[in-house]
Design an enzyme around this catalytic site. Structure first.
Site, PDB file in Angstrom:
ATOM      1  N   SER A 188      40.301  42.637  34.099  1.00 19.54           N
ATOM      2  CA  SER A 188      39.242  42.458  35.694  1.00 19.54           C
ATOM      3  C   SER A 188      40.467  43.559  36.615  1.00 19.54           C
ATOM      4  CB  SER A 188      39.287  41.462  35.887  1.00 19.54           C
ATOM      5  OG  SER A 188      40.534  40.518  35.757  1.00 19.54           O
ATOM      6  N   LYS A 189      40.547  43.667  37.702  1.00 21.32           N
ATOM      7  CA  LYS A 189      41.562  44.067  38.690  1.00 21.32           C
ATOM      8  C   LYS A 189      42.892  43.019  39.039  1.00 21.32           C
ATOM      9  CE  LYS A 189      37.042  42.818  40.048  1.00 21.32           C
ATOM     10  NZ  LYS A 189      36.771  41.614  38.856  1.00 21.32           N
ATOM     11  N   ARG A 190      42.665  41.931  38.578  1.00 22.02           N
ATOM     12  CA  ARG A 190      44.343  41.088  37.605  1.00 22.02           C
ATOM     13  C   ARG A 190      45.581  41.929  36.893  1.00 22.02           C
ATOM     14  NH1 ARG A 190      42.335  34.918  38.921  1.00 22.02           N
ATOM     15  NH2 ARG A 190      41.778  35.460  40.208  1.00 22.02           N
ATOM     16  N   ASP A 191      44.513  42.578  35.794  1.00 23.97           N
ATOM     17  CA  ASP A 191      45.226  43.841  35.081  1.00 23.97           C
ATOM     18  C   ASP A 191      45.504  44.696  35.501  1.00 23.97           C
ATOM     19  OD1 ASP A 191      44.532  41.806  32.706  1.00 23.97           O
ATOM     20  OD2 ASP A 191      42.804  42.009  32.741  1.00 23.97           O
TER      21      ASP A 191
END
Length: 482
Positions: free
Chosen positions: A250-253
RNA sequence: GGUGCCGUAGGCAAAUCGGUAAAGCCACAGGUCUUUCAAACCUGUGUUUGCGGGUUCAACUCCCGUCGGCACUGCCA
Protein backbone atom coordinates in the site's frame (compact mmCIF):
# COMPACT_ATOMS: atom_id res chain seq x y z
CA UNK A 1 -18.32 -14.49 -27.97
CA UNK A 2 -15.74 -11.81 -28.33
CA UNK A 3 -13.33 -11.13 -25.51
CA UNK A 4 -13.83 -7.81 -23.80
CA UNK A 5 -11.98 -6.93 -20.62
CA UNK A 6 -11.74 -3.74 -18.68
CA UNK A 7 -9.69 -1.88 -16.14
CA UNK A 8 -11.82 0.01 -13.65
CA UNK A 9 -9.62 2.19 -11.46
CA UNK A 10 -11.07 4.72 -9.08
CA UNK A 11 -9.52 8.19 -9.30
CA UNK A 12 -9.01 8.51 -5.57
CA UNK A 13 -5.26 8.33 -5.86
CA UNK A 14 -2.41 8.10 -8.32
CA UNK A 15 -2.01 5.01 -10.48
CA UNK A 16 -0.88 2.36 -8.05
CA UNK A 17 1.44 -0.52 -8.85
CA UNK A 18 -1.30 -3.02 -8.01
CA UNK A 19 -3.78 -1.40 -10.35
CA UNK A 20 -1.11 -1.18 -13.01
CA UNK A 21 -0.33 -4.88 -12.67
CA UNK A 22 -4.03 -5.64 -13.04
CA UNK A 23 -3.97 -3.44 -16.12
CA UNK A 24 -1.04 -5.43 -17.47
CA UNK A 25 -2.86 -8.74 -17.06
CA UNK A 26 -6.00 -7.37 -18.68
CA UNK A 27 -4.05 -5.88 -21.54
CA UNK A 28 -2.05 -9.05 -22.07
CA UNK A 29 -5.18 -11.18 -22.01
CA UNK A 30 -7.03 -8.92 -24.44
CA UNK A 31 -4.12 -8.84 -26.86
CA UNK A 32 -3.57 -12.56 -26.66
CA UNK A 33 -7.23 -13.24 -27.35
CA UNK A 34 -7.59 -10.56 -29.98
CA UNK A 35 -10.15 -8.86 -27.76
CA UNK A 36 -10.81 -5.36 -26.54
CA UNK A 37 -9.33 -3.60 -23.53
CA UNK A 38 -11.68 -1.02 -22.07
CA UNK A 39 -10.91 1.71 -19.60
CA UNK A 40 -13.58 2.85 -17.19
CA UNK A 41 -13.04 5.39 -14.45
CA UNK A 42 -14.96 4.49 -11.31
CA UNK A 43 -15.69 7.89 -9.92
CA UNK A 44 -18.85 7.07 -8.03
CA UNK A 45 -17.24 8.28 -4.84
CA UNK A 46 -17.75 11.95 -5.52
CA UNK A 47 -16.06 13.02 -2.33
CA UNK A 48 -12.73 11.39 -2.96
CA UNK A 49 -12.49 11.39 -6.74
CA UNK A 50 -10.24 14.01 -8.29
CA UNK A 51 -9.63 14.91 -11.92
CA UNK A 52 -5.87 15.09 -11.40
CA UNK A 53 -5.87 11.48 -10.31
CA UNK A 54 -7.74 10.53 -13.45
CA UNK A 55 -5.07 12.30 -15.46
CA UNK A 56 -2.35 10.55 -13.52
CA UNK A 57 -3.94 7.18 -14.26
CA UNK A 58 -4.29 7.93 -17.95
CA UNK A 59 -0.69 9.17 -18.15
CA UNK A 60 0.66 6.17 -16.28
CA UNK A 61 -1.10 3.63 -18.46
CA UNK A 62 0.01 5.44 -21.57
CA UNK A 63 3.59 5.59 -20.38
CA UNK A 64 3.58 1.87 -19.69
CA UNK A 65 2.27 1.17 -23.16
CA UNK A 66 -1.07 -0.16 -21.98
CA UNK A 67 -3.22 1.42 -24.63
CA UNK A 68 -6.95 0.94 -24.34
CA UNK A 69 -9.40 0.32 -27.15
CA UNK A 70 -12.46 2.01 -25.72
CA UNK A 71 -13.02 4.72 -23.17
CA UNK A 72 -12.21 6.18 -20.83
CA UNK A 73 -15.80 6.02 -19.68
CA UNK A 74 -16.83 7.82 -16.53
CA UNK A 75 -19.37 6.39 -14.17
CA UNK A 76 -20.32 9.81 -12.95
CA UNK A 77 -21.79 10.40 -16.40
CA UNK A 78 -23.89 7.30 -16.38
CA UNK A 79 -26.07 7.85 -13.36
CA UNK A 80 -29.32 7.64 -15.32
CA UNK A 81 -28.52 4.10 -16.35
CA UNK A 82 -27.90 3.03 -12.77
CA UNK A 83 -31.11 4.62 -11.55
CA UNK A 84 -33.03 2.87 -14.25
CA UNK A 85 -31.62 -0.49 -13.24
CA UNK A 86 -32.36 0.14 -9.60
CA UNK A 87 -35.96 0.91 -10.51
CA UNK A 88 -36.18 -2.39 -12.27
CA UNK A 89 -34.92 -4.27 -9.23
CA UNK A 90 -37.32 -2.34 -7.05
CA UNK A 91 -40.23 -3.18 -9.30
CA UNK A 92 -39.27 -6.82 -9.50
CA UNK A 93 -39.29 -6.90 -5.72
CA UNK A 94 -35.62 -7.84 -5.62
CA UNK A 95 -34.61 -4.67 -3.86
CA UNK A 96 -36.22 -2.46 -1.28
CA UNK A 97 -35.88 0.71 0.70
CA UNK A 98 -34.36 0.46 4.15
CA UNK A 99 -34.77 3.31 6.58
CA UNK A 100 -32.22 2.38 9.22
CA UNK A 101 -30.11 5.22 10.47
CA UNK A 102 -26.32 4.82 10.67
CA UNK A 103 -26.65 4.88 14.43
CA UNK A 104 -29.14 2.04 14.42
CA UNK A 105 -26.88 0.00 12.19
CA UNK A 106 -23.92 0.63 14.45
CA UNK A 107 -25.93 -0.42 17.47
CA UNK A 108 -27.04 -3.56 15.68
CA UNK A 109 -23.49 -4.52 14.80
CA UNK A 110 -22.26 -3.80 18.29
CA UNK A 111 -24.92 -6.06 19.71
CA UNK A 112 -23.98 -8.81 17.29
CA UNK A 113 -20.33 -8.53 18.16
CA UNK A 114 -21.15 -8.62 21.84
CA UNK A 115 -22.90 -11.91 21.29
CA UNK A 116 -19.92 -13.21 19.37
CA UNK A 117 -21.81 -13.19 16.10
CA UNK A 118 -20.55 -12.00 12.75
CA UNK A 119 -21.70 -8.46 12.05
CA UNK A 120 -24.29 -8.39 9.30
CA UNK A 121 -27.46 -6.60 8.32
CA UNK A 122 -30.37 -8.54 9.71
CA UNK A 123 -32.69 -7.58 6.88
CA UNK A 124 -35.07 -5.95 9.35
CA UNK A 125 -36.58 -3.64 6.77
CA UNK A 126 -36.99 -6.20 4.05
CA UNK A 127 -40.73 -6.55 4.33
CA UNK A 128 -41.88 -3.15 5.49
CA UNK A 129 -45.49 -2.34 4.74
CA UNK A 130 -46.36 0.80 2.76
CA UNK A 131 -47.65 2.22 6.01
CA UNK A 132 -44.40 1.61 7.82
CA UNK A 133 -42.48 3.20 4.99
CA UNK A 134 -44.73 6.21 5.05
CA UNK A 135 -44.28 6.50 8.79
CA UNK A 136 -40.49 6.49 8.48
CA UNK A 137 -40.67 9.05 5.73
CA UNK A 138 -42.96 11.19 7.79
CA UNK A 139 -40.26 11.06 10.42
CA UNK A 140 -38.01 12.60 7.87
CA UNK A 141 -35.86 9.51 7.46
CA UNK A 142 -34.06 8.87 4.22
CA UNK A 143 -33.65 5.40 2.74
CA UNK A 144 -30.91 3.38 1.13
CA UNK A 145 -31.73 0.77 -1.46
CA UNK A 146 -30.90 -2.77 -0.44
CA UNK A 147 -30.64 -5.77 -2.70
CA UNK A 148 -31.98 -9.01 -1.28
CA UNK A 149 -29.57 -11.83 -0.66
CA UNK A 150 -31.11 -15.15 0.32
CA UNK A 151 -29.35 -16.94 3.15
CA UNK A 152 -29.72 -20.35 1.64
CA UNK A 153 -28.37 -19.44 -1.76
CA UNK A 154 -25.15 -21.10 -2.82
CA UNK A 155 -23.08 -19.13 -5.30
CA UNK A 156 -20.47 -20.95 -7.31
CA UNK A 157 -18.17 -19.95 -10.10
CA UNK A 158 -15.06 -21.23 -11.78
CA UNK A 159 -12.24 -18.79 -11.36
CA UNK A 160 -9.62 -18.59 -14.09
CA UNK A 161 -6.81 -18.86 -11.59
CA UNK A 162 -8.35 -20.52 -8.56
CA UNK A 163 -10.72 -23.01 -10.09
CA UNK A 164 -14.09 -23.76 -8.50
CA UNK A 165 -15.06 -21.31 -5.80
CA UNK A 166 -18.19 -21.37 -3.70
CA UNK A 167 -19.97 -19.05 -1.28
CA UNK A 168 -23.05 -19.23 0.84
CA UNK A 169 -25.59 -16.45 0.76
CA UNK A 170 -25.67 -16.20 4.53
CA UNK A 171 -22.01 -15.27 4.59
CA UNK A 172 -22.51 -12.22 2.45
CA UNK A 173 -23.47 -9.90 5.26
CA UNK A 174 -27.18 -9.61 4.69
CA UNK A 175 -29.04 -7.60 2.09
CA UNK A 176 -26.55 -5.32 0.46
CA UNK A 177 -26.82 -1.60 -0.03
CA UNK A 178 -26.72 -0.69 -3.71
CA UNK A 179 -27.57 2.99 -3.42
CA UNK A 180 -26.87 5.53 -0.75
CA UNK A 181 -29.57 7.20 1.26
CA UNK A 182 -31.90 9.68 -0.36
CA UNK A 183 -35.07 11.25 0.93
CA UNK A 184 -38.65 10.38 0.10
CA UNK A 185 -38.90 8.18 -2.93
CA UNK A 186 -35.58 9.23 -4.41
CA UNK A 187 -32.64 7.02 -5.24
CA UNK A 188 -29.29 8.06 -3.85
CA UNK A 189 -25.77 7.67 -5.16
CA UNK A 190 -25.43 4.14 -6.55
CA UNK A 191 -22.63 2.11 -4.98
CA UNK A 192 -19.62 0.33 -6.34
CA UNK A 193 -20.72 -3.29 -6.29
CA UNK A 194 -23.89 -2.45 -8.15
CA UNK A 195 -22.46 0.02 -10.59
CA UNK A 196 -19.65 -2.31 -11.60
CA UNK A 197 -22.14 -4.97 -12.57
CA UNK A 198 -24.40 -2.62 -14.50
CA UNK A 199 -21.44 -1.26 -16.41
CA UNK A 200 -19.90 -4.62 -17.09
CA UNK A 201 -23.21 -5.82 -18.46
CA UNK A 202 -23.69 -2.68 -20.51
CA UNK A 203 -20.17 -2.84 -21.89
CA UNK A 204 -20.50 -6.55 -22.56
CA UNK A 205 -17.46 -7.42 -20.53
CA UNK A 206 -16.68 -11.09 -21.06
CA UNK A 207 -13.90 -11.55 -18.50
CA UNK A 208 -13.53 -9.75 -15.21
CA UNK A 209 -9.85 -9.91 -14.35
CA UNK A 210 -8.85 -8.21 -11.14
CA UNK A 211 -6.97 -8.54 -7.87
CA UNK A 212 -7.66 -11.18 -5.27
CA UNK A 213 -9.00 -8.54 -2.91
CA UNK A 214 -12.17 -8.61 -5.00
CA UNK A 215 -12.91 -12.29 -4.51
CA UNK A 216 -15.38 -11.50 -1.74
CA UNK A 217 -17.28 -9.14 -4.02
CA UNK A 218 -17.75 -11.74 -6.69
CA UNK A 219 -20.66 -13.72 -5.19
CA UNK A 220 -22.60 -10.54 -4.56
CA UNK A 221 -21.99 -9.41 -8.07
CA UNK A 222 -23.03 -12.75 -9.52
CA UNK A 223 -26.33 -12.41 -7.72
CA UNK A 224 -26.74 -8.99 -9.28
CA UNK A 225 -26.04 -10.34 -12.76
CA UNK A 226 -28.78 -12.87 -12.24
CA UNK A 227 -31.21 -10.31 -10.91
CA UNK A 228 -30.57 -8.11 -13.91
CA UNK A 229 -31.10 -11.04 -16.22
CA UNK A 230 -27.58 -10.95 -17.60
CA UNK A 231 -25.02 -13.57 -18.44
CA UNK A 232 -22.39 -13.93 -15.75
CA UNK A 233 -18.91 -13.23 -17.12
CA UNK A 234 -15.83 -15.31 -16.44
CA UNK A 235 -13.86 -14.20 -13.41
CA UNK A 236 -10.14 -14.35 -12.80
CA UNK A 237 -8.52 -13.17 -9.58
CA UNK A 238 -4.81 -12.49 -9.68
CA UNK A 239 -2.67 -12.73 -6.56
CA UNK A 240 -1.84 -9.57 -4.66
CA UNK A 241 1.47 -7.78 -4.66
CA UNK A 242 2.90 -7.99 -1.16
CA UNK A 243 5.37 -5.83 0.73
CA UNK A 244 8.42 -7.08 2.61
CA UNK A 245 6.36 -8.23 5.56
CA UNK A 246 3.83 -10.02 3.42
CA UNK A 247 0.92 -7.61 3.62
CA UNK A 248 -0.83 -6.08 0.63
CA UNK A 249 1.44 -3.41 -0.82
CA UNK A 250 0.00 0.00 0.00
CA UNK A 251 0.95 3.65 -0.16
CA UNK A 252 2.44 3.27 3.27
CA UNK A 253 5.16 1.09 1.88
CA UNK A 254 6.91 4.01 0.25
CA UNK A 255 7.09 4.15 -3.50
CA UNK A 256 4.00 2.56 -5.00
CA UNK A 257 2.72 4.92 -7.63
CA UNK A 258 3.79 4.49 -11.20
CA UNK A 259 4.71 8.15 -11.51
CA UNK A 260 7.22 7.75 -8.71
CA UNK A 261 8.85 4.77 -10.36
CA UNK A 262 9.10 6.83 -13.48
CA UNK A 263 10.74 9.71 -11.65
CA UNK A 264 13.27 7.43 -10.03
CA UNK A 265 14.45 6.38 -13.41
CA UNK A 266 12.85 3.05 -14.14
CA UNK A 267 12.01 2.53 -17.76
CA UNK A 268 8.44 1.76 -18.71
CA UNK A 269 9.56 -1.45 -20.36
CA UNK A 270 11.39 -2.73 -17.30
CA UNK A 271 8.56 -1.87 -14.95
CA UNK A 272 5.96 -3.49 -17.18
CA UNK A 273 8.20 -6.52 -17.55
CA UNK A 274 8.62 -6.82 -13.81
CA UNK A 275 4.94 -6.35 -13.05
CA UNK A 276 4.11 -9.15 -15.46
CA UNK A 277 6.47 -11.42 -13.58
CA UNK A 278 4.63 -10.64 -10.36
CA UNK A 279 2.17 -13.50 -10.57
CA UNK A 280 2.76 -14.81 -14.06
CA UNK A 281 5.60 -16.98 -15.21
CA UNK A 282 6.67 -17.30 -18.83
CA UNK A 283 6.33 -20.74 -20.40
CA UNK A 284 9.27 -23.08 -20.87
CA UNK A 285 11.88 -21.66 -23.16
CA UNK A 286 10.73 -18.06 -22.96
CA UNK A 287 13.16 -15.54 -21.53
CA UNK A 288 12.26 -13.57 -18.43
CA UNK A 289 13.18 -10.36 -20.13
CA UNK A 290 10.42 -9.50 -22.53
CA UNK A 291 8.36 -6.67 -23.93
CA UNK A 292 4.60 -6.54 -23.44
CA UNK A 293 3.71 -7.50 -27.03
CA UNK A 294 5.98 -10.53 -26.81
CA UNK A 295 4.42 -11.59 -23.54
CA UNK A 296 0.96 -11.16 -25.03
CA UNK A 297 1.70 -13.91 -27.53
CA UNK A 298 2.26 -16.38 -24.73
CA UNK A 299 0.02 -15.05 -22.00
CA UNK A 300 -2.62 -17.22 -20.38
CA UNK A 301 -4.15 -17.51 -16.97
CA UNK A 302 -2.95 -21.10 -16.77
CA UNK A 303 0.36 -19.70 -15.69
CA UNK A 304 -0.86 -17.14 -13.20
CA UNK A 305 0.17 -18.16 -9.71
CA UNK A 306 -2.22 -18.32 -6.78
CA UNK A 307 0.03 -17.11 -3.98
CA UNK A 308 0.75 -13.46 -3.41
CA UNK A 309 4.06 -12.16 -4.72
CA UNK A 310 6.45 -10.11 -2.65
CA UNK A 311 7.75 -7.02 -4.36
CA UNK A 312 11.49 -7.44 -4.88
CA UNK A 313 13.44 -4.24 -5.48
CA UNK A 314 16.63 -6.12 -6.26
CA UNK A 315 15.09 -7.92 -9.15
CA UNK A 316 13.35 -4.83 -10.48
CA UNK A 317 16.65 -2.98 -10.35
CA UNK A 318 18.42 -5.78 -12.13
CA UNK A 319 15.76 -5.83 -14.83
CA UNK A 320 15.98 -2.09 -15.25
CA UNK A 321 19.73 -2.24 -15.61
CA UNK A 322 19.34 -4.88 -18.29
CA UNK A 323 17.07 -2.61 -20.29
CA UNK A 324 19.38 0.35 -19.85
CA UNK A 325 22.46 -1.62 -20.87
CA UNK A 326 20.79 -2.87 -24.01
CA UNK A 327 19.37 0.45 -25.07
CA UNK A 328 20.91 2.24 -28.07
CA UNK A 329 22.91 5.21 -26.83
CA UNK A 330 21.04 7.89 -28.75
CA UNK A 331 17.79 6.62 -27.29
CA UNK A 332 19.22 6.42 -23.79
CA UNK A 333 20.56 9.93 -24.15
CA UNK A 334 17.06 11.26 -24.70
CA UNK A 335 15.96 9.69 -21.43
CA UNK A 336 18.99 11.01 -19.58
CA UNK A 337 18.83 14.65 -20.71
CA UNK A 338 15.98 15.59 -18.34
CA UNK A 339 17.86 14.19 -15.36
CA UNK A 340 20.99 16.17 -16.14
CA UNK A 341 18.93 19.26 -16.74
CA UNK A 342 17.12 18.81 -13.46
CA UNK A 343 20.47 18.48 -11.73
CA UNK A 344 21.38 21.90 -13.04
CA UNK A 345 24.21 20.72 -15.29
CA UNK A 346 25.02 23.11 -18.07
CA UNK A 347 25.33 21.77 -21.60
CA UNK A 348 24.09 22.29 -25.09
CA UNK A 349 21.81 19.39 -25.91
CA UNK A 350 22.31 19.99 -29.60
CA UNK A 351 25.85 21.30 -29.93
CA UNK A 352 27.31 18.89 -27.38
CA UNK A 353 25.49 15.94 -28.87
CA UNK A 354 28.57 13.97 -29.97
CA UNK A 355 30.21 14.54 -26.61
CA UNK A 356 27.03 13.55 -24.79
CA UNK A 357 26.72 10.37 -26.77
CA UNK A 358 30.26 9.39 -25.85
CA UNK A 359 29.36 10.07 -22.25
CA UNK A 360 26.34 7.79 -22.52
CA UNK A 361 28.50 5.04 -23.95
CA UNK A 362 30.85 5.49 -21.04
CA UNK A 363 28.37 5.24 -18.21
CA UNK A 364 25.76 3.00 -19.77
CA UNK A 365 27.17 -0.31 -18.52
CA UNK A 366 27.07 0.93 -14.95
CA UNK A 367 23.57 2.34 -14.87
CA UNK A 368 20.82 0.78 -12.82
CA UNK A 369 18.46 3.75 -12.69
CA UNK A 370 18.40 6.71 -15.05
CA UNK A 371 18.85 8.81 -11.94
CA UNK A 372 22.26 7.22 -11.34
CA UNK A 373 23.63 9.12 -14.30
CA UNK A 374 23.53 12.34 -12.30
CA UNK A 375 26.12 11.35 -9.72
CA UNK A 376 28.02 9.16 -12.08
CA UNK A 377 28.79 11.97 -14.49
CA UNK A 378 29.06 14.90 -12.11
CA UNK A 379 32.82 15.23 -12.59
CA UNK A 380 32.25 15.75 -16.29
CA UNK A 381 29.66 18.47 -15.89
CA UNK A 382 30.76 20.44 -12.86
CA UNK A 383 33.96 22.43 -13.22
CA UNK A 384 34.50 23.29 -9.57
CA UNK A 385 34.50 20.03 -7.72
CA UNK A 386 36.12 19.12 -4.41
CA UNK A 387 38.52 16.22 -4.22
CA UNK A 388 37.06 13.27 -2.37
CA UNK A 389 38.83 12.21 0.80
CA UNK A 390 40.12 9.12 -0.95
CA UNK A 391 41.42 11.12 -3.88
CA UNK A 392 43.18 13.55 -1.58
CA UNK A 393 44.87 10.67 0.22
CA UNK A 394 46.00 9.26 -3.09
CA UNK A 395 47.40 12.56 -4.26
CA UNK A 396 49.42 12.97 -1.09
CA UNK A 397 51.08 9.61 -1.45
CA UNK A 398 54.74 9.64 -2.40
CA UNK A 399 55.35 9.39 -6.08
CA UNK A 400 52.01 10.79 -7.05
CA UNK A 401 53.24 14.31 -7.53
CA UNK A 402 56.00 13.06 -9.77
CA UNK A 403 53.52 11.03 -11.78
CA UNK A 404 51.13 13.92 -12.27
CA UNK A 405 54.00 16.22 -13.18
CA UNK A 406 55.29 13.73 -15.69
CA UNK A 407 51.88 13.38 -17.26
CA UNK A 408 51.46 17.11 -17.47
CA UNK A 409 54.78 17.50 -19.20
CA UNK A 410 54.29 14.63 -21.59
CA UNK A 411 50.79 15.80 -22.45
CA UNK A 412 52.30 18.64 -24.50
CA UNK A 413 53.29 16.33 -27.29
CA UNK A 414 49.93 14.63 -27.50
CA UNK A 415 47.74 17.39 -28.80
CA UNK A 416 44.99 16.83 -29.62
CA UNK A 417 44.60 13.87 -27.33
CA UNK A 418 43.10 10.69 -28.73
CA UNK A 419 42.22 7.30 -27.33
CA UNK A 420 45.39 5.79 -28.74
CA UNK A 421 47.33 8.81 -27.57
CA UNK A 422 46.29 8.22 -24.00
CA UNK A 423 47.49 4.64 -24.08
CA UNK A 424 50.88 5.50 -25.48
CA UNK A 425 51.23 8.53 -23.25
CA UNK A 426 50.79 6.34 -20.22
CA UNK A 427 53.30 3.86 -21.57
CA UNK A 428 55.76 6.63 -22.20
CA UNK A 429 55.38 8.10 -18.73
CA UNK A 430 55.78 4.77 -16.97
CA UNK A 431 58.89 3.81 -18.86
CA UNK A 432 60.65 7.18 -19.02
CA UNK A 433 60.08 7.96 -15.37
CA UNK A 434 60.26 4.40 -14.07
CA UNK A 435 56.83 4.62 -12.51
CA UNK A 436 54.50 1.74 -11.85
CA UNK A 437 51.45 1.72 -14.08
CA UNK A 438 49.16 1.27 -11.12
CA UNK A 439 50.47 4.39 -9.48
CA UNK A 440 50.14 6.39 -12.67
CA UNK A 441 46.59 5.24 -13.16
CA UNK A 442 45.53 5.94 -9.61
CA UNK A 443 47.15 9.33 -9.65
CA UNK A 444 45.47 10.12 -12.92
CA UNK A 445 42.08 9.07 -11.64
CA UNK A 446 42.44 11.10 -8.49
CA UNK A 447 43.58 14.17 -10.38
CA UNK A 448 41.16 13.97 -13.28
CA UNK A 449 37.96 12.74 -11.66
CA UNK A 450 38.65 13.82 -8.07
CA UNK A 451 37.48 10.39 -6.92
CA UNK A 452 38.94 6.90 -6.75
CA UNK A 453 36.04 5.03 -8.31
CA UNK A 454 34.21 5.66 -11.52
CA UNK A 455 33.81 4.85 -15.20
CA UNK A 456 36.65 3.94 -17.52
CA UNK A 457 39.50 6.35 -16.92
CA UNK A 458 40.86 6.72 -20.44
CA UNK A 459 37.45 7.56 -21.83
CA UNK A 460 36.80 9.92 -18.95
CA UNK A 461 40.03 11.71 -19.73
CA UNK A 462 39.08 12.00 -23.34
CA UNK A 463 35.78 13.61 -22.51
CA UNK A 464 37.45 15.96 -20.06
CA UNK A 465 40.01 16.80 -22.70
CA UNK A 466 37.33 17.64 -25.21
CA UNK A 467 36.00 20.14 -22.72
CA UNK A 468 39.48 21.51 -22.15
CA UNK A 469 39.35 20.60 -18.51
CA UNK A 470 42.11 18.01 -18.24
CA UNK A 471 45.11 20.32 -17.96
CA UNK A 472 43.58 22.51 -15.25
CA UNK A 473 42.60 19.49 -13.20
CA UNK A 474 46.07 18.04 -13.38
CA UNK A 475 47.49 21.37 -12.30
CA UNK A 476 45.05 21.65 -9.42
CA UNK A 477 45.99 18.18 -8.32
CA UNK A 478 49.63 19.11 -8.36
CA UNK A 479 48.99 21.78 -5.77
CA UNK A 480 47.59 19.27 -3.38
CA UNK A 481 50.03 16.53 -4.14
CA UNK A 482 52.92 16.19 -1.78
C1' G B 1 -15.40 -13.22 15.64
C1' G B 2 -17.14 -14.94 10.61
C1' U B 3 -16.16 -16.21 5.50
C1' G B 4 -12.67 -17.06 1.77
C1' C B 5 -7.93 -17.67 -0.36
C1' C B 6 -2.95 -19.07 -0.02
C1' G B 7 1.62 -21.85 2.02
C1' U B 8 7.97 -25.22 -2.97
C1' A B 9 15.37 -22.45 -0.93
C1' G B 10 16.40 -15.19 1.41
C1' G B 11 12.87 -13.27 -3.08
C1' C B 12 10.13 -14.50 -7.94
C1' A B 13 9.10 -19.32 -9.39
C1' A B 14 9.10 -24.40 -12.65
C1' A B 15 7.53 -29.36 -12.03
C1' U B 16 0.85 -30.32 -18.22
C1' C B 17 -3.70 -36.50 -16.41
C1' G B 18 -0.26 -38.12 -8.91
C1' G B 19 5.51 -40.98 -11.52
C1' U B 20 13.30 -39.49 -9.76
C1' A B 21 11.52 -32.01 -6.68
C1' A B 22 13.66 -27.88 -6.35
C1' A B 23 14.67 -26.08 -13.83
C1' G B 24 15.30 -20.85 -14.67
C1' C B 25 15.89 -15.67 -12.82
C1' C B 26 17.21 -12.23 -8.62
C1' A B 27 20.04 -12.06 -4.11
C1' C B 28 24.40 -14.15 -1.65
C1' A B 29 29.73 -16.32 -1.69
C1' G B 30 34.20 -17.20 -4.45
C1' G B 31 36.82 -16.54 -8.98
C1' U B 32 38.17 -14.39 -14.01
C1' C B 33 38.78 -9.73 -16.54
C1' U B 34 40.53 -4.68 -15.33
C1' U B 35 43.59 1.40 -13.61
C1' U B 36 39.04 1.64 -9.69
C1' C B 37 33.75 0.79 -8.90
C1' A B 38 30.20 -1.34 -11.64
C1' A B 39 29.12 -4.46 -15.71
C1' A B 40 30.12 -9.05 -18.04
C1' C B 41 31.56 -14.16 -17.69
C1' C B 42 32.56 -18.79 -14.70
C1' U B 43 31.80 -21.68 -10.29
C1' G B 44 29.34 -22.44 -5.87
C1' U B 45 25.88 -22.30 -1.15
C1' G B 46 20.78 -23.15 -0.18
C1' U B 47 15.79 -28.41 -0.26
C1' U B 48 13.40 -32.85 1.10
C1' U B 49 7.46 -28.99 -1.09
C1' G B 50 4.34 -25.09 6.67
C1' C B 51 3.28 -29.39 10.05
C1' G B 52 0.67 -34.24 11.18
C1' G B 53 -2.10 -38.16 9.42
C1' G B 54 -4.65 -40.92 5.33
C1' U B 55 -5.43 -43.05 0.18
C1' U B 56 -1.74 -45.22 -3.37
C1' C B 57 3.25 -49.40 -6.00
C1' A B 58 4.08 -43.93 -6.15
C1' A B 59 1.70 -37.50 -3.28
C1' C B 60 4.21 -30.69 -4.08
C1' U B 61 0.07 -32.72 -6.69
C1' C B 62 -5.94 -36.22 -3.97
C1' C B 63 -8.58 -36.49 1.23
C1' C B 64 -8.80 -35.12 6.60
C1' G B 65 -6.82 -32.35 10.49
C1' U B 66 -3.61 -28.60 12.31
C1' C B 67 -0.57 -24.15 12.25
C1' G B 68 0.63 -19.73 9.89
C1' G B 69 0.00 -15.62 6.48
C1' C B 70 -3.19 -12.60 3.83
C1' A B 71 -7.84 -10.66 2.01
C1' C B 72 -12.77 -9.45 2.72
C1' U B 73 -16.42 -8.59 6.36
C1' G B 74 -19.01 -0.07 4.82
C1' C B 75 -24.71 4.26 3.07
C1' C B 76 -15.35 3.08 0.26
C1' A B 77 -13.67 1.42 -4.26
Amino acid sequence: MSVRVRLAPSPTGNLHIGTARTAVFNWLFARHQGGKFILRIEDTDLERSRPEYTQNILDGLTWLGLNWDEGPFFQSQRLDLYREKIHILLEKGLAYRAYDTPEELDAMREAQKAKGEAPRYDNRHRYLTPEQCAAYEAEGRSAVIRFMIEDDREITWTDLVRGKLSWKGRDLGGDMVIARAASAGDIGQPLYNFVVVVDDIDMQISHVLRGEDHIGNTPKQILLYEALGATVPTFGHAPLILNQSGAKLSKRDGVTSIAEFQQMGYTAEALANYMTLLGWSPPEGMDEIFLLPGAAEKFSFDRVNKAGAKFDWDKLNWLNSQYLHQMPSNQLLELLLPYWQAAGYEFDAVGDRPWLEQLVDLIKPSLTLLQDAVEMSRYLFVAQLDFSAEATTQLQQSGTAAAVQAILTTLESYQPLTSEGIQSLIKQVTSEHHLKKGLVMRSLRAALTKAMHGPDLAQSWLLLHQHGWDRSRLEAALEIAG
